[in-house]
Design a protein around this motif. Structure first.
Motif, PDB file in Angstrom:
ATOM      1  N   ALA A  17       0.595   4.521 -11.624  1.00  0.00           N
ATOM      2  CA  ALA A  17       0.104   5.643 -12.268  1.00  0.00           C
ATOM      3  C   ALA A  17       0.265   6.665 -11.302  1.00  0.00           C
ATOM      4  O   ALA A  17      -0.530   6.607 -10.017  1.00  0.00           O
ATOM      5  N   ALA A  18       0.616   7.836 -11.584  1.00  0.00           N
ATOM      6  CA  ALA A  18       0.590   9.132 -10.569  1.00  0.00           C
ATOM      7  C   ALA A  18      -0.878  10.118 -10.884  1.00  0.00           C
ATOM      8  O   ALA A  18      -0.370  11.386 -10.722  1.00  0.00           O
ATOM      9  N   MET A  19      -1.590   9.577 -11.234  1.00  0.00           N
ATOM     10  CA  MET A  19      -2.767  10.358 -11.547  1.00  0.00           C
ATOM     11  C   MET A  19      -3.596  10.401 -10.296  1.00  0.00           C
ATOM     12  O   MET A  19      -3.794   9.776  -9.455  1.00  0.00           O
ATOM     13  N   THR A  20      -4.094  11.600 -10.078  1.00  0.00           N
ATOM     14  CA  THR A  20      -4.900  11.854  -8.888  1.00  0.00           C
ATOM     15  C   THR A  20      -6.563  11.511  -9.201  1.00  0.00           C
ATOM     16  O   THR A  20      -7.022  11.541 -10.240  1.00  0.00           O
ATOM     17  N   ALA A  21      -6.860  10.747  -8.284  1.00  0.00           N
ATOM     18  CA  ALA A  21      -8.240  10.041  -8.421  1.00  0.00           C
ATOM     19  C   ALA A  21      -9.471  11.117  -8.006  1.00  0.00           C
ATOM     20  O   ALA A  21      -9.201  11.599  -7.032  1.00  0.00           O
ATOM     21  N   PRO A  22     -10.586  10.746  -8.744  1.00  0.00           N
ATOM     22  CA  PRO A  22     -11.793  11.576  -8.215  1.00  0.00           C
ATOM     23  C   PRO A  22     -11.992  11.228  -7.054  1.00  0.00           C
ATOM     24  O   PRO A  22     -12.135   9.960  -6.711  1.00  0.00           O
ATOM     25  N   ALA A  23     -12.866  11.958  -5.972  1.00  0.00           N
ATOM     26  CA  ALA A  23     -13.283  11.370  -4.821  1.00  0.00           C
ATOM     27  C   ALA A  23     -14.502  10.185  -5.152  1.00  0.00           C
ATOM     28  O   ALA A  23     -15.103  10.536  -6.144  1.00  0.00           O
ATOM     29  N   MET A  24     -14.481   9.227  -4.573  1.00  0.00           N
ATOM     30  CA  MET A  24     -15.273   8.017  -4.748  1.00  0.00           C
ATOM     31  C   MET A  24     -16.197   8.042  -3.351  1.00  0.00           C
ATOM     32  O   MET A  24     -15.730   8.000  -2.158  1.00  0.00           O
ATOM     33  N   VAL A  25     -17.417   7.926  -3.780  1.00  0.00           N
ATOM     34  CA  VAL A  25     -18.645   7.876  -2.553  1.00  0.00           C
ATOM     35  C   VAL A  25     -18.651   6.204  -2.441  1.00  0.00           C
ATOM     36  O   VAL A  25     -18.993   5.431  -3.401  1.00  0.00           O
ATOM     37  N   GLY A  26     -18.590   6.005  -1.350  1.00  0.00           N
ATOM     38  CA  GLY A  26     -18.805   4.455  -0.775  1.00  0.00           C
ATOM     39  C   GLY A  26     -17.693   3.490  -1.388  1.00  0.00           C
ATOM     40  O   GLY A  26     -18.125   2.296  -1.291  1.00  0.00           O
ATOM     41  N   ALA A  27     -16.477   3.722  -1.678  1.00  0.00           N
ATOM     42  CA  ALA A  27     -15.594   2.884  -1.985  1.00  0.00           C
ATOM     43  C   ALA A  27     -15.182   2.149  -0.751  1.00  0.00           C
ATOM     44  O   ALA A  27     -14.835   2.781   0.247  1.00  0.00           O
ATOM     45  N   LYS A  28     -14.821   1.160  -1.063  1.00  0.00           N
ATOM     46  CA  LYS A  28     -14.385   0.107   0.083  1.00  0.00           C
ATOM     47  C   LYS A  28     -13.057  -0.248   0.063  1.00  0.00           C
ATOM     48  O   LYS A  28     -12.163  -0.117  -1.123  1.00  0.00           O
ATOM     49  N   GLU A  29     -12.286  -0.585   0.947  1.00  0.00           N
ATOM     50  CA  GLU A  29     -10.984  -0.717   1.391  1.00  0.00           C
ATOM     51  C   GLU A  29     -10.749  -2.132   0.862  1.00  0.00           C
ATOM     52  O   GLU A  29     -11.358  -2.913   1.459  1.00  0.00           O
ATOM     53  N   ILE A  30      -9.504  -2.273   0.118  1.00  0.00           N
ATOM     54  CA  ILE A  30      -9.175  -3.558  -0.131  1.00  0.00           C
ATOM     55  C   ILE A  30      -7.576  -3.818   0.217  1.00  0.00           C
ATOM     56  O   ILE A  30      -6.910  -2.668   0.289  1.00  0.00           O
ATOM     57  N   THR A  31      -7.172  -4.975   0.483  1.00  0.00           N
ATOM     58  CA  THR A  31      -5.783  -4.983   1.009  1.00  0.00           C
ATOM     59  C   THR A  31      -5.168  -6.146  -0.245  1.00  0.00           C
ATOM     60  O   THR A  31      -5.845  -6.968  -0.353  1.00  0.00           O
ATOM     61  N   LEU A  32      -3.805  -5.607  -0.756  1.00  0.00           N
ATOM     62  CA  LEU A  32      -3.517  -6.618  -1.832  1.00  0.00           C
ATOM     63  C   LEU A  32      -1.945  -6.779  -1.385  1.00  0.00           C
ATOM     64  O   LEU A  32      -1.025  -6.136  -0.860  1.00  0.00           O
ATOM     65  N   ILE A  33      -1.957  -8.259  -1.159  1.00  0.00           N
ATOM     66  CA  ILE A  33      -0.671  -8.913  -0.401  1.00  0.00           C
ATOM     67  C   ILE A  33       0.223  -9.669  -1.592  1.00  0.00           C
ATOM     68  O   ILE A  33      -0.396 -10.594  -2.320  1.00  0.00           O
ATOM     69  N   PHE A  34       1.302  -9.058  -1.756  1.00  0.00           N
ATOM     70  CA  PHE A  34       2.328  -9.874  -2.515  1.00  0.00           C
ATOM     71  C   PHE A  34       2.893 -11.118  -1.745  1.00  0.00           C
ATOM     72  O   PHE A  34       3.860 -10.946  -0.997  1.00  0.00           O
ATOM     73  N   GLU A  35       2.352 -12.404  -2.100  1.00  0.00           N
ATOM     74  CA  GLU A  35       2.970 -13.320  -1.255  1.00  0.00           C
ATOM     75  C   GLU A  35       4.167 -13.782  -1.197  1.00  0.00           C
ATOM     76  O   GLU A  35       4.901 -13.466  -2.329  1.00  0.00           O
ATOM     77  N   GLY A  36       4.807 -13.825  -0.146  1.00  0.00           N
ATOM     78  CA  GLY A  36       6.278 -14.367  -0.122  1.00  0.00           C
ATOM     79  C   GLY A  36       7.389 -13.048  -0.298  1.00  0.00           C
ATOM     80  O   GLY A  36       8.640 -13.181  -0.305  1.00  0.00           O
ATOM     81  N   GLN A  37       6.808 -12.156  -0.636  1.00  0.00           N
ATOM     82  CA  GLN A  37       7.630 -10.776  -0.818  1.00  0.00           C
ATOM     83  C   GLN A  37       7.491  -9.831   0.256  1.00  0.00           C
ATOM     84  O   GLN A  37       8.350  -8.756   0.308  1.00  0.00           O
ATOM     85  N   GLY A  38       6.545 -10.047   1.363  1.00  0.00           N
ATOM     86  CA  GLY A  38       6.532  -9.221   2.422  1.00  0.00           C
ATOM     87  C   GLY A  38       6.040  -7.504   2.150  1.00  0.00           C
ATOM     88  O   GLY A  38       6.378  -6.727   2.934  1.00  0.00           O
ATOM     89  N   ILE A  39       5.094  -7.552   1.022  1.00  0.00           N
ATOM     90  CA  ILE A  39       4.650  -6.389   0.558  1.00  0.00           C
ATOM     91  C   ILE A  39       3.246  -6.357   0.508  1.00  0.00           C
ATOM     92  O   ILE A  39       2.601  -7.309   0.089  1.00  0.00           O
ATOM     93  N   THR A  40       2.524  -5.331   0.944  1.00  0.00           N
ATOM     94  CA  THR A  40       1.188  -5.234   1.387  1.00  0.00           C
ATOM     95  C   THR A  40       0.679  -3.975   0.941  1.00  0.00           C
ATOM     96  O   THR A  40       1.365  -2.917   1.553  1.00  0.00           O
ATOM     97  N   LEU A  41      -0.330  -3.656  -0.192  1.00  0.00           N
ATOM     98  CA  LEU A  41      -0.760  -2.411  -0.408  1.00  0.00           C
ATOM     99  C   LEU A  41      -2.349  -2.522   0.023  1.00  0.00           C
ATOM    100  O   LEU A  41      -2.942  -3.149   0.043  1.00  0.00           O
ATOM    101  N   VAL A  42      -2.668  -1.221   0.557  1.00  0.00           N
ATOM    102  CA  VAL A  42      -4.036  -0.935   1.172  1.00  0.00           C
ATOM    103  C   VAL A  42      -4.222   0.371   0.523  1.00  0.00           C
ATOM    104  O   VAL A  42      -3.648   1.182   0.533  1.00  0.00           O
ATOM    105  N   GLY A  43      -5.532   0.174  -0.050  1.00  0.00           N
ATOM    106  CA  GLY A  43      -6.415   1.386  -0.587  1.00  0.00           C
ATOM    107  C   GLY A  43      -7.624   1.161  -0.797  1.00  0.00           C
ATOM    108  O   GLY A  43      -8.349   0.075  -0.741  1.00  0.00           O
TER     109      GLY A  43
END
Length: 87
Positions: A17-43
């Protein structure tokens, strides 16, 4: 089955989704790892809906099916999947 998983994963990454997200107070960062694909998303964790993590990365919301990734961070959920026995 692997073809379906690869198609879903590609669709998730390419059609995020290409929607702009509202500013979030206190949002924590997570890491999503696609096992075996070499892809990692952080947000910033923005929620969990319909079995998908919602993260904000570069001011865009990304919906990532939890069954496709391993999550690292304080806001991660434990995803449980059920297997149906076939006769």
């Amino acid at each position: 089955m692997m073809t379906t998983i690869k198609k879903v994963m590609s669709a998730v990454l390419l059609a995020a989704a290409a929607m702009t997200a509202p500013a979030m107070v206190g949002a924590k960062e997570i890491t999503l790892i696609f096992e075996g694909q070499g892809i990692t998303l952080v947000g910033e964790f923005a929620g969990f809906k319909d079995g998908a993590y919602i993260i904000v990365n570069n001011n865009q919301e990304l919906y990532v099916p939890a069954v496709l990734v391993r999550c690292e961070g304080d806001d991660c959920f434990e995803v449980v999947t059920a297997q149906v026995a076939q006769n």
